[in-house]
Design an enzyme around this catalytic site. Structure first.
Site, PDB file in Angstrom:
ATOM      1  N   CYS A 201       0.841  -1.199   0.000  1.00  0.00           N
ATOM      2  CA  CYS A 201       0.000   0.000   0.000  1.00  0.00           C
ATOM      3  C   CYS A 201       0.881   1.258   0.000  1.00  0.00           C
ATOM      4  CB  CYS A 201      -0.888  -0.003   1.251  1.00  0.00           C
ATOM      5  SG  CYS A 201      -1.832   1.523   1.443  1.00  0.00           S
ATOM      6  N   CYS A 204       0.249   3.242   3.515  1.00  0.00           N
ATOM      7  CA  CYS A 204       0.740   2.804   4.836  1.00  0.00           C
ATOM      8  C   CYS A 204       1.777   1.700   4.769  1.00  0.00           C
ATOM      9  CB  CYS A 204      -0.430   2.352   5.705  1.00  0.00           C
ATOM     10  SG  CYS A 204      -1.066   0.709   5.270  1.00  0.00           S
ATOM     11  N   CYS A 217      -6.321  -1.891   0.599  1.00  0.00           N
ATOM     12  CA  CYS A 217      -5.392  -2.193   1.689  1.00  0.00           C
ATOM     13  C   CYS A 217      -6.213  -2.618   2.899  1.00  0.00           C
ATOM     14  CB  CYS A 217      -4.536  -0.966   2.020  1.00  0.00           C
ATOM     15  SG  CYS A 217      -3.503  -1.214   3.490  1.00  0.00           S
ATOM     16  N   CYS A 220      -5.181   0.017   6.155  1.00  0.00           N
ATOM     17  CA  CYS A 220      -5.554   1.435   6.338  1.00  0.00           C
ATOM     18  C   CYS A 220      -6.828   1.831   5.582  1.00  0.00           C
ATOM     19  CB  CYS A 220      -4.413   2.359   5.914  1.00  0.00           C
ATOM     20  SG  CYS A 220      -4.187   2.498   4.125  1.00  0.00           S
ATOM     21  N   ASP A 338      21.397  -0.218 -16.210  1.00  0.00           N
ATOM     22  CA  ASP A 338      21.173  -1.420 -15.403  1.00  0.00           C
ATOM     23  C   ASP A 338      20.184  -2.327 -16.129  1.00  0.00           C
ATOM     24  OD1 ASP A 338      20.307  -3.290 -13.554  1.00  0.00           O
ATOM     25  OD2 ASP A 338      20.192  -1.880 -11.891  1.00  0.00           O
TER      26      ASP A 338
END
Length: 412
Positions: A201, A204, A217, A220, A338
């Protein structure tokens, strides 16, 4: 709202003229379009030039990790139904390239601007957009791009207090988190095929629950908002529940999603979905993407895939096996150096396709394909790869600079 008074000061006019001269010299020297160097020079001479050029335009900004160039093009086509449009159609999406594009559109009413994710907040400050379209956030250019959660946080902070109408993808939790700080959001159910950047999430840090197409979520309560526009198969559903057919020359589900978001943006400017979608049919290719070209007596379809989310979408639209596939990967500055993202791509989806591998980092890609149990040949260049491919149209998938290399080689 757009007006007709001349927004440019004498200094700004000198900056525009100088920028165009430098761009023309760069083109004459064979160094590309010149839009970036021209924009840099112009901004050096007048640091406020972008804001001045934008002040007589109704501006739309488009930002995302994937799909922003195509969506910018679709929105530009749709808005031409309502007036002249200036756009950075070639994808020069940082302030210098954007400044160059706007400097060429003195008669325009609308500015449709693709913006690199990292520059969105600053460009929004300068251009005072009427609308901002946010499509998705996923991992990309791992060596220099901020982690996706940080990008979402930057967007959230940068867009808080913006007067713009935000058109945002309700299916991407990172985009929803970023857009939720804004007062006026139009949510679009555009889908999200790649989910690996959105399992925690953004509010949170809790674990995201994903039943079906929904997400929330459990800790929260942060959850998917109710969309007012939606992609449904081959149709766009508008806020009144009407279904409008999508007819595109561009392939794949991802482009239907781009069209759904574009229709929602067009409606902000008073262009009805039917008109917007009909105009989007005109777009056949975007900066060479999806073009079918003739090369060495063969048909090659050129496809761009820059990161795991893009490769996943691209695999879903290539012709079925045994269609031959050429893969090309570079790791130059514009790609990100990368290549560890290759391990996030599910190359087992290519099982049954004869595969040829080219590009600067062909050996990195070869190791990845070996681990995925794919049959492939490593080739020196495009010419050799095409000669080794069995008959039929060839799908060519490349990341950013590899794609530019391919276009130069095939004369596209």
């Amino acid at each position: 709202m757009a007006g007709n008074s001349d927004p440019l000061t004498p200094r700004a006019k000198i900056a525009v003229t100088a920028g165009k001269a430098v761009a023309a010299a760069s083109r004459a020297a064979g160094r590309g379009s010149g839009s970036v160097i021209g924009g840099r020079v112009a901004l050096k001479l007048d640091p406020d030039l972008l804001a001045r050029l934008a002040q007589n335009l109704d501006v739309v900004l488009v930002s995302a990790t994937n799909g922003k160039t195509t969506t910018t093009r679709l929105i530009a086509e749709a808005l031409r139904a309502a007036g002249p449009v200036v756009s950075n159609a070639l994808g020069a999406n940082m302030p210098a390239g954007i400044t160059s594009a706007l400097a060429g559109g003195s008669e325009a009413r609308y500015g449709v601007i693709e913006v690199d994710e990292k520059y969105l907040a600053g460009v929004a400050r300068d251009t005072d957009p009427k609308c901002i379209a946010l499509l998705n956030l996923s991992r990309d250019q791992l060596d220099r791009a901020a982690e996706t959660r940080m990008l979402a946080e930057n967007w959230r902070e940068g867009l808080a207090g913006s007067k713009a109408v935000i058109v945002a993808n309700a299916d991407d939790p990172l985009v929803v988190w970023a857009a939720s700080s804004s007062a006026n959001v139009i949510w679009v159910a555009a889908g999200q095929m790649w989910k690996d950047d959105a399992w925690s999430c953004p509010s949170c840090g809790g674990v995201m629950q994903r039943p079906g197409d929904d997400w929330f979520c459990g800790e929260c309560g942060f959850r998917r908002p109710t969309p007012s526009w939606a992609l449904s198969g081959d149709h766009v559903l508008d806020p009144h529940g009407s279904a409008w057919p999508i007819h595109l020359q561009l392939p794949g589900r991802a482009n239907k999603a781009n069209a759904a978001s574009s229709a929602a943006v067009a409606a902000v400017f008073g262009v009805p979905p039917q008109v917007a979608l009909e105009r989007m049919y005109q777009v056949q290719a975007v900066a060479g993407r999806y073009d079918v070209v003739q090369f060495q007596g063969r048909d090659l379809r050129l496809l761009l895939a820059k990161n795991p989310a893009g490769w996943l979408e691209t695999f879903s639209l290539i012709d079925p096996p045994p269609t031959p596939v050429i893969l090309s990967v570079n790791a130059r500055g514009a790609d990100g150096t990368d290549t560890s993202w290759l391990w996030d791509v599910d190359y087992t989806r290519l099982t049954g396709h004869p595969i040829c591998v080219i590009g600067d980092r062909k050996l990195d890609l070869a190791v990845r394909l070996e681990v995925a149990n794919q049959q492939f040949q490593v080739c020196e260049n495009l010419d050799q790869a095409v000669q080794l491919c069995p008959p039929g149209r060839i799908e060519v998938i490349a990341n950013y600079t590899a794609f530019q290399d391919l276009r130069r080689r095939v004369g596209n």
